[in-house]
Design a protein around this motif. Sequence first.
Motif, PDB file in Angstrom:
ATOM      1  N   ILE A   1       0.845  -1.195   0.000  1.00  0.00           N
ATOM      2  CA  ILE A   1       0.000   0.000   0.000  1.00  0.00           C
ATOM      3  C   ILE A   1       0.883   1.249   0.000  1.00  0.00           C
ATOM      4  O   ILE A   1       1.549   1.544   0.996  1.00  0.00           O
ATOM      5  CB  ILE A   1      -0.933   0.021   1.229  1.00  0.00           C
ATOM      6  CG1 ILE A   1      -1.732  -1.270   1.329  1.00  0.00           C
ATOM      7  CG2 ILE A   1      -1.862   1.235   1.175  1.00  0.00           C
ATOM      8  CD1 ILE A   1      -2.678  -1.489   0.174  1.00  0.00           C
ATOM      9  N   PRO A   2       0.922   1.994  -1.104  1.00  0.00           N
ATOM     10  CA  PRO A   2       1.686   3.253  -1.113  1.00  0.00           C
ATOM     11  C   PRO A   2       0.952   4.342  -0.328  1.00  0.00           C
ATOM     12  O   PRO A   2      -0.209   4.197   0.039  1.00  0.00           O
ATOM     13  CB  PRO A   2       1.774   3.601  -2.604  1.00  0.00           C
ATOM     14  CG  PRO A   2       0.594   2.918  -3.212  1.00  0.00           C
ATOM     15  CD  PRO A   2       0.360   1.681  -2.419  1.00  0.00           C
ATOM     16  N   ASP A   3       1.669   5.452  -0.108  1.00  0.00           N
ATOM     17  CA  ASP A   3       1.091   6.546   0.692  1.00  0.00           C
ATOM     18  C   ASP A   3      -0.193   7.090   0.089  1.00  0.00           C
ATOM     19  O   ASP A   3      -1.148   7.416   0.812  1.00  0.00           O
ATOM     20  CB  ASP A   3       2.105   7.685   0.819  1.00  0.00           C
ATOM     21  CG  ASP A   3       3.126   7.398   1.906  1.00  0.00           C
ATOM     22  OD1 ASP A   3       4.187   8.031   1.902  1.00  0.00           O
ATOM     23  OD2 ASP A   3       2.849   6.534   2.761  1.00  0.00           O
ATOM     24  N   ASN A   4      -0.246   7.200  -1.240  1.00  0.00           N
ATOM     25  CA  ASN A   4      -1.409   7.822  -1.866  1.00  0.00           C
ATOM     26  C   ASN A   4      -2.655   6.948  -1.823  1.00  0.00           C
ATOM     27  O   ASN A   4      -3.744   7.378  -2.190  1.00  0.00           O
ATOM     28  CB  ASN A   4      -1.090   8.188  -3.316  1.00  0.00           C
ATOM     29  CG  ASN A   4      -0.660   6.970  -4.141  1.00  0.00           C
ATOM     30  OD1 ASN A   4      -0.557   5.868  -3.613  1.00  0.00           O
ATOM     31  ND2 ASN A   4      -0.393   7.187  -5.410  1.00  0.00           N
ATOM     32  N   GLN A   5      -2.518   5.673  -1.369  1.00  0.00           N
ATOM     33  CA  GLN A   5      -3.678   4.779  -1.277  1.00  0.00           C
ATOM     34  C   GLN A   5      -4.126   4.532   0.160  1.00  0.00           C
ATOM     35  O   GLN A   5      -5.179   3.919   0.377  1.00  0.00           O
ATOM     36  CB  GLN A   5      -3.360   3.428  -1.939  1.00  0.00           C
ATOM     37  CG  GLN A   5      -3.109   3.517  -3.436  1.00  0.00           C
ATOM     38  CD  GLN A   5      -2.856   2.156  -4.061  1.00  0.00           C
ATOM     39  OE1 GLN A   5      -2.981   1.127  -3.398  1.00  0.00           O
ATOM     40  NE2 GLN A   5      -2.471   2.154  -5.327  1.00  0.00           N
ATOM     41  N   VAL A   6      -3.370   5.010   1.133  1.00  0.00           N
ATOM     42  CA  VAL A   6      -3.701   4.741   2.530  1.00  0.00           C
ATOM     43  C   VAL A   6      -5.009   5.430   2.924  1.00  0.00           C
ATOM     44  O   VAL A   6      -5.853   4.864   3.614  1.00  0.00           O
ATOM     45  CB  VAL A   6      -2.551   5.188   3.442  1.00  0.00           C
ATOM     46  CG1 VAL A   6      -2.943   5.036   4.908  1.00  0.00           C
ATOM     47  CG2 VAL A   6      -1.311   4.361   3.154  1.00  0.00           C
ATOM     48  N   LYS A   7      -5.187   6.661   2.463  1.00  0.00           N
ATOM     49  CA  LYS A   7      -6.401   7.401   2.823  1.00  0.00           C
ATOM     50  C   LYS A   7      -7.644   6.726   2.247  1.00  0.00           C
ATOM     51  O   LYS A   7      -8.677   6.604   2.921  1.00  0.00           O
ATOM     52  CB  LYS A   7      -6.300   8.835   2.323  1.00  0.00           C
ATOM     53  CG  LYS A   7      -7.417   9.723   2.830  1.00  0.00           C
ATOM     54  CD  LYS A   7      -7.165  11.173   2.491  1.00  0.00           C
ATOM     55  CE  LYS A   7      -8.262  12.063   3.088  1.00  0.00           C
ATOM     56  NZ  LYS A   7      -8.028  13.492   2.807  1.00  0.00           N
TER      57      LYS A   7
ATOM     58  N   ARG B   1       0.537   8.841   9.052  1.00  0.00           N
ATOM     59  CA  ARG B   1      -0.686   8.393   9.709  1.00  0.00           C
ATOM     60  C   ARG B   1      -1.879   9.162   9.149  1.00  0.00           C
ATOM     61  O   ARG B   1      -1.865  10.383   9.123  1.00  0.00           O
ATOM     62  CB  ARG B   1      -0.609   8.601  11.233  1.00  0.00           C
ATOM     63  CG  ARG B   1       0.432   7.727  11.899  1.00  0.00           C
ATOM     64  CD  ARG B   1       0.320   7.824  13.404  1.00  0.00           C
ATOM     65  NE  ARG B   1       1.304   6.951  14.052  1.00  0.00           N
ATOM     66  CZ  ARG B   1       1.374   6.766  15.360  1.00  0.00           C
ATOM     67  NH1 ARG B   1       0.531   7.412  16.155  1.00  0.00           N
ATOM     68  NH2 ARG B   1       2.281   5.968  15.878  1.00  0.00           N
ATOM     69  N   ILE B   2      -2.888   8.416   8.718  1.00  0.00           N
ATOM     70  CA  ILE B   2      -4.110   8.991   8.177  1.00  0.00           C
ATOM     71  C   ILE B   2      -5.255   8.587   9.112  1.00  0.00           C
ATOM     72  O   ILE B   2      -5.383   7.415   9.457  1.00  0.00           O
ATOM     73  CB  ILE B   2      -4.407   8.495   6.749  1.00  0.00           C
ATOM     74  CG1 ILE B   2      -3.176   8.707   5.850  1.00  0.00           C
ATOM     75  CG2 ILE B   2      -5.620   9.186   6.186  1.00  0.00           C
ATOM     76  CD1 ILE B   2      -2.798  10.161   5.687  1.00  0.00           C
ATOM     77  N   ILE B   3      -6.077   9.546   9.516  1.00  0.00           N
ATOM     78  CA  ILE B   3      -7.166   9.291  10.455  1.00  0.00           C
ATOM     79  C   ILE B   3      -8.490   9.551   9.779  1.00  0.00           C
ATOM     80  O   ILE B   3      -8.690  10.607   9.168  1.00  0.00           O
ATOM     81  CB  ILE B   3      -7.027  10.165  11.721  1.00  0.00           C
ATOM     82  CG1 ILE B   3      -5.709   9.867  12.453  1.00  0.00           C
ATOM     83  CG2 ILE B   3      -8.205   9.940  12.662  1.00  0.00           C
ATOM     84  CD1 ILE B   3      -5.457  10.757  13.626  1.00  0.00           C
ATOM     85  N   GLU B   4      -9.390   8.554   9.858  1.00  0.00           N
ATOM     86  CA  GLU B   4     -10.755   8.706   9.370  1.00  0.00           C
ATOM     87  C   GLU B   4     -11.704   8.271  10.476  1.00  0.00           C
ATOM     88  O   GLU B   4     -11.323   7.497  11.354  1.00  0.00           O
ATOM     89  CB  GLU B   4     -11.000   7.865   8.110  1.00  0.00           C
ATOM     90  CG  GLU B   4     -10.410   8.446   6.841  1.00  0.00           C
ATOM     91  CD  GLU B   4     -11.181   9.676   6.372  1.00  0.00           C
ATOM     92  OE1 GLU B   4     -10.588  10.513   5.698  1.00  0.00           O
ATOM     93  OE2 GLU B   4     -12.374   9.779   6.728  1.00  0.00           O
ATOM     94  N   TYR B   5     -12.921   8.776  10.444  1.00  0.00           N
ATOM     95  CA  TYR B   5     -13.906   8.432  11.471  1.00  0.00           C
ATOM     96  C   TYR B   5     -15.101   7.715  10.833  1.00  0.00           C
ATOM     97  O   TYR B   5     -15.574   8.131   9.793  1.00  0.00           O
ATOM     98  CB  TYR B   5     -14.414   9.698  12.190  1.00  0.00           C
ATOM     99  CG  TYR B   5     -13.359  10.335  13.080  1.00  0.00           C
ATOM    100  CD1 TYR B   5     -12.584  11.385  12.604  1.00  0.00           C
ATOM    101  CD2 TYR B   5     -13.169   9.880  14.364  1.00  0.00           C
ATOM    102  CE1 TYR B   5     -11.623  11.976  13.402  1.00  0.00           C
ATOM    103  CE2 TYR B   5     -12.208  10.472  15.172  1.00  0.00           C
ATOM    104  CZ  TYR B   5     -11.424  11.523  14.690  1.00  0.00           C
ATOM    105  OH  TYR B   5     -10.506  12.099  15.484  1.00  0.00           O
ATOM    106  N   ALA B   6     -15.526   6.645  11.499  1.00  0.00           N
ATOM    107  CA  ALA B   6     -16.782   5.973  11.102  1.00  0.00           C
ATOM    108  C   ALA B   6     -17.880   6.549  11.980  1.00  0.00           C
ATOM    109  O   ALA B   6     -17.956   6.269  13.172  1.00  0.00           O
ATOM    110  CB  ALA B   6     -16.678   4.455  11.307  1.00  0.00           C
ATOM    111  N   ARG B   7     -18.704   7.398  11.394  1.00  0.00           N
ATOM    112  CA  ARG B   7     -19.742   8.107  12.163  1.00  0.00           C
ATOM    113  C   ARG B   7     -21.060   7.369  12.101  1.00  0.00           C
ATOM    114  O   ARG B   7     -21.373   6.784  11.133  1.00  0.00           O
ATOM    115  CB  ARG B   7     -19.898   9.540  11.652  1.00  0.00           C
ATOM    116  CG  ARG B   7     -18.618  10.371  11.858  1.00  0.00           C
ATOM    117  CD  ARG B   7     -18.807  11.793  11.337  1.00  0.00           C
ATOM    118  NE  ARG B   7     -17.660  12.625  11.613  1.00  0.00           N
ATOM    119  CZ  ARG B   7     -16.570  12.677  10.855  1.00  0.00           C
ATOM    120  NH1 ARG B   7     -16.497  11.916   9.794  1.00  0.00           N
ATOM    121  NH2 ARG B   7     -15.567  13.442  11.179  1.00  0.00           N
TER     122      ARG B   7
END
Length: 509
Positions: free
Chosen positions: A468-474, A503-509
């Motif tokens: 997984i490259p950086d541009n696909q982590v998000k 580090r990429i942060i996403e939220y499951a709302r």
Amino acid sequence: MRYAMTVILPVAGLVLGWILRWIYARFQLTASEQKAVRVKQDAIKEAEAQKKEILLQAREQLIQDRNQQERENRERRAELQRFEARVNKKEELLDQKSQDFEKRDREAAQRAAEMDKREAVMKAEEEKLRSELERISGLTAEEAKALIIKNLENDARHDAQALLNKIDQEAQLTAEKKAQEILITAIQRIATETTGDLTVTTVSLPSDEMKGRIIGREGRNIRTLETLTGVDIIIDDTPEAVVISCFDPVRKEIARVALERLITDGRIHPARIEEIVQKVTREIQQKIYEEGEKALFDLGIHNMNQDGLKAIGRLYFRTSYGQNVLTHSKEVAELASLLAAEVGANRELAKRAALLHDIGKGAENDSDQNHAEVGAEMARKMGEDPKVVNAIAAHHNDVEAQTIEAVIVQIADAISAARPGARRETVDNYVKRLENLEETAKKFEGVEQAYAIQAGRELRILVNNEKIPDNQVKDLAKQIAKQIETDLRYPGRIRITMIRETRIIEYAR
């Protein structure tokens, strides 16, 4: 002389001007006439051209129509020829079938004649044999017939008694099996979701700064909220969340809704808290009535008074061993109705008693009696049928069941409570939720490890930096968050932290 010249000159000028004007007008008239002639000629030429064009188009259209008509005529002739051929073929088949029928009629007539001859011969032989039998036996035909009938009747009675004995034995042997089949048939037609048993509720906060505002100066806000709602509000180190604890789920729900509205409104002070709590309390009471009406509508039960509606609706906020009591009561009512139909009992009575069998769990008053006794007393005060009251009181064998419907309620209650997955421990739910979070994340390609921390409020995922490259982590974080939202049920929100070189942060709302 000078005077004469003064008079003559103007007159001559007028005459000369009039002549010039007449000449100019004549010239203009001539030019207009010539122009009109040219316009007329052009119009005639254009009309002739249009006439020729129209005639040409009409001639072409006529030719096309004629060709089309000829094609249609050819097709019709071909269709007529095919139809004529089919008719001729059918006529030939009909002729052939007619000949076959005639041949069969002749053969049938010959066979009928032969049968008549054989029948006459057999009748003669039968008469001869009957006379011989009467001579040998010494009985007439009527006497022999009566004797045979009597023997057949005795044999039939013996066989019937043997069959009844066999059926009775088989019924005793298969009674238990039949009961199991009835129960299985009823269970297979019921599929109801269950909810977890919760004595605490988590309320998400927009930021940790909101905790101070909830506490208030010298704790006056949180004390006011706890006093008005009768719950315990726990504010600890859990990020962006507070916990509401109470064994009364109605109070807990009032506190949760009131706190969420105060957080959204932003005005948190004792007067506003009291206003919001009163408003939410009225809404929850209305919700109780609506849930009671909805349960009655779903089950097709009528003639329930307001106390009954309220008692049923309060079960919406009650749980028992991980099972929502209202959902459980509706499931028991459906099972009882199916079982009553299978065994020929009163379906409506069984359904009504099953729906009301746990209303004692939603009673507002404290009592030393168990919920079956409290529910029976409530049903008696509501004017329910004594059979319904007995079924409620007897569903845990506290009293003796007086009707078959009461026994059906016991069976349906046991089925709903005992089926796999209906009732689970809270710790099991907690561990299972964490495992489901981790397993959901591990299903994605490129995820090496996933750890659910902070009581399941955060999911940390280690990503393979070679896959997984950086541009696909998000994008991967968004996909995991979407999958969690779709597959899992959880309180609050879950923060997803992807760990790689960045580090990429996403939220499951």
